[in-house]
Design a protein around this motif. Structure first.
Motif, short mmCIF file in Angstrom:
data_model
loop_
_atom_site.label_atom_id
_atom_site.label_comp_id
_atom_site.label_asym_id
_atom_site.label_seq_id
_atom_site.Cartn_x
_atom_site.Cartn_y
_atom_site.Cartn_z
N ASN A 65 -5.85 -12.50 15.32
CA ASN A 65 -4.17 -11.66 14.76
C ASN A 65 -3.58 -11.05 16.00
OD1 ASN A 65 -2.71 -11.04 13.12
ND2 ASN A 65 -4.39 -10.56 11.55
N GLN A 66 -2.24 -11.51 16.53
CA GLN A 66 -1.43 -10.92 17.15
C GLN A 66 -0.15 -9.94 16.42
OE1 GLN A 66 -2.41 -11.35 20.43
NE2 GLN A 66 -4.28 -12.26 19.83
N ASP A 67 0.23 -10.52 15.50
CA ASP A 67 1.36 -10.19 14.83
C ASP A 67 1.05 -9.13 14.08
OD1 ASP A 67 0.28 -11.91 13.16
OD2 ASP A 67 1.64 -12.72 11.79
N ILE A 68 0.25 -8.60 14.02
CA ILE A 68 -0.40 -7.26 13.16
C ILE A 68 -1.65 -6.27 14.04
CG2 ILE A 68 -1.72 -6.72 11.23
CD1 ILE A 68 -0.96 -8.84 9.34
N LYS A 69 -0.83 -5.61 14.16
CA LYS A 69 -2.16 -4.86 14.67
C LYS A 69 -3.34 -4.13 13.56
CE LYS A 69 0.10 -4.80 19.10
NZ LYS A 69 -0.43 -6.56 19.98
N LEU A 70 -4.55 -4.28 14.30
CA LEU A 70 -5.64 -3.96 13.67
C LEU A 70 -6.02 -2.46 13.39
CD1 LEU A 70 -7.74 -6.48 13.96
CD2 LEU A 70 -6.70 -6.24 11.83
N LYS A 71 -5.31 -2.00 14.49
CA LYS A 71 -5.64 -0.64 15.33
C LYS A 71 -5.12 0.08 14.91
CE LYS A 71 -6.61 3.34 18.48
NZ LYS A 71 -6.32 3.92 17.48
N ASP A 72 -3.32 -0.10 14.00
CA ASP A 72 -2.24 -0.05 12.77
C ASP A 72 -2.74 0.09 11.67
OD1 ASP A 72 -0.95 1.09 16.12
OD2 ASP A 72 -0.07 -0.68 15.78
N LEU A 73 -3.52 -0.59 11.42
CA LEU A 73 -3.53 -0.78 9.95
C LEU A 73 -4.67 0.03 9.75
CD1 LEU A 73 -3.99 -4.98 9.40
CD2 LEU A 73 -2.25 -3.02 7.97
N ALA A 74 -5.59 0.25 10.89
CA ALA A 74 -6.64 0.97 9.91
C ALA A 74 -6.62 2.25 10.01
CB ALA A 74 -7.96 0.99 11.42
N ASP A 75 -5.85 2.91 11.30
CA ASP A 75 -5.17 3.98 11.21
C ASP A 75 -4.20 4.64 10.04
OD1 ASP A 75 -6.22 4.36 13.54
OD2 ASP A 75 -4.66 3.96 15.04
N GLN A 76 -3.19 3.68 9.39
CA GLN A 76 -2.59 3.65 8.64
C GLN A 76 -3.58 3.66 7.07
OE1 GLN A 76 0.86 0.71 8.52
NE2 GLN A 76 1.64 2.18 6.27
N LEU A 77 -4.59 3.22 7.38
CA LEU A 77 -5.91 2.80 6.39
C LEU A 77 -6.27 4.44 5.94
CD1 LEU A 77 -6.86 2.06 3.94
CD2 LEU A 77 -8.81 1.55 5.38
N SER B 110 -5.25 -8.70 -2.11
CA SER B 110 -5.28 -8.40 -3.70
C SER B 110 -5.75 -7.23 -3.70
CB SER B 110 -6.78 -9.38 -4.11
OG SER B 110 -7.70 -9.17 -3.64
N ALA B 111 -5.31 -7.44 -5.66
CA ALA B 111 -6.16 -5.67 -5.68
C ALA B 111 -7.26 -5.47 -6.42
CB ALA B 111 -5.08 -5.87 -7.43
N GLY B 112 -8.29 -6.53 -6.38
CA GLY B 112 -9.40 -6.59 -5.97
C GLY B 112 -9.55 -6.08 -4.37
N ASN B 113 -8.94 -6.24 -3.97
CA ASN B 113 -9.40 -6.18 -2.14
C ASN B 113 -9.46 -4.62 -2.34
OD1 ASN B 113 -11.13 -8.84 -1.67
ND2 ASN B 113 -9.73 -9.63 -1.12
N ALA B 114 -8.38 -4.57 -1.78
CA ALA B 114 -6.82 -3.17 -1.88
C ALA B 114 -8.06 -1.46 -2.49
CB ALA B 114 -5.88 -2.71 -2.20
N ASN B 115 -8.67 -2.22 -3.90
CA ASN B 115 -9.20 -0.98 -4.34
C ASN B 115 -10.63 -0.97 -3.86
OD1 ASN B 115 -10.71 0.69 -6.29
ND2 ASN B 115 -10.67 -0.94 -7.79
N ARG B 116 -11.64 -1.94 -2.99
CA ARG B 116 -12.62 -2.34 -2.87
C ARG B 116 -12.02 -0.69 -1.27
NH1 ARG B 116 -13.96 -5.03 1.52
NH2 ARG B 116 -12.40 -6.67 0.76
N ILE B 117 -11.24 -1.96 -1.00
CA ILE B 117 -10.71 -1.12 0.42
C ILE B 117 -11.00 0.34 0.65
CG2 ILE B 117 -9.12 -0.77 2.75
CD1 ILE B 117 -8.72 -3.71 2.34
N VAL B 118 -9.94 1.00 -0.66
CA VAL B 118 -10.43 1.88 -0.50
C VAL B 118 -11.07 3.26 -0.91
CG1 VAL B 118 -8.62 3.97 -2.04
CG2 VAL B 118 -7.77 1.93 -1.26
N ARG B 119 -11.87 2.36 -2.15
CA ARG B 119 -13.58 3.03 -2.41
C ARG B 119 -14.02 3.47 -0.90
NH1 ARG B 119 -15.47 -0.43 -6.98
NH2 ARG B 119 -14.43 -1.96 -5.81
#
Length: 90
Positions: free
Chosen positions: A19-31, A59-68
């Protein structure tokens, strides 16, 4: 008898490695920031999930699982910190 290998495991590995276009560390930090801020402000899981769904494009279900999951991890870290605090002896 062994279970057959789940093909989604290979897909997840591919996302992490290629995944070159999305920085996974940035996503993790933002989460982490989203859930921490939501916890401090008393936001609901659903409110935080909507924010995560928008910037992670899941998806909404995946976002909910990630946040929980992240919410539970933060609560457990706080509990461990409280347990490790020195107590005053009167």
């Amino acid at each position: 008898m062994a279970r057959p290998r789940n093909p989604n495991r290979d897909k997840a590995k591919e996302v992490w490695l290629n995944n070159q276009d999305i920085k996974l560390k940035d996503l993790a930090d933002q989460l982490g920031e989203t859930v921490t801020k939501g916890l401090h402000e008393g936001q609901s899981i659903q409110t935080m999930s909507r924010a995560v769904q928008k910037y992670m494009d899941v998806s909404a279900g995946n976002a909910n699982r990630i946040v929980r999951t992240e919410f539970h991890r933060l609560i457990e870290c706080l509990n461990m910190n409280l347990l490790n605090m020195p107590t005053k002896v009167a």
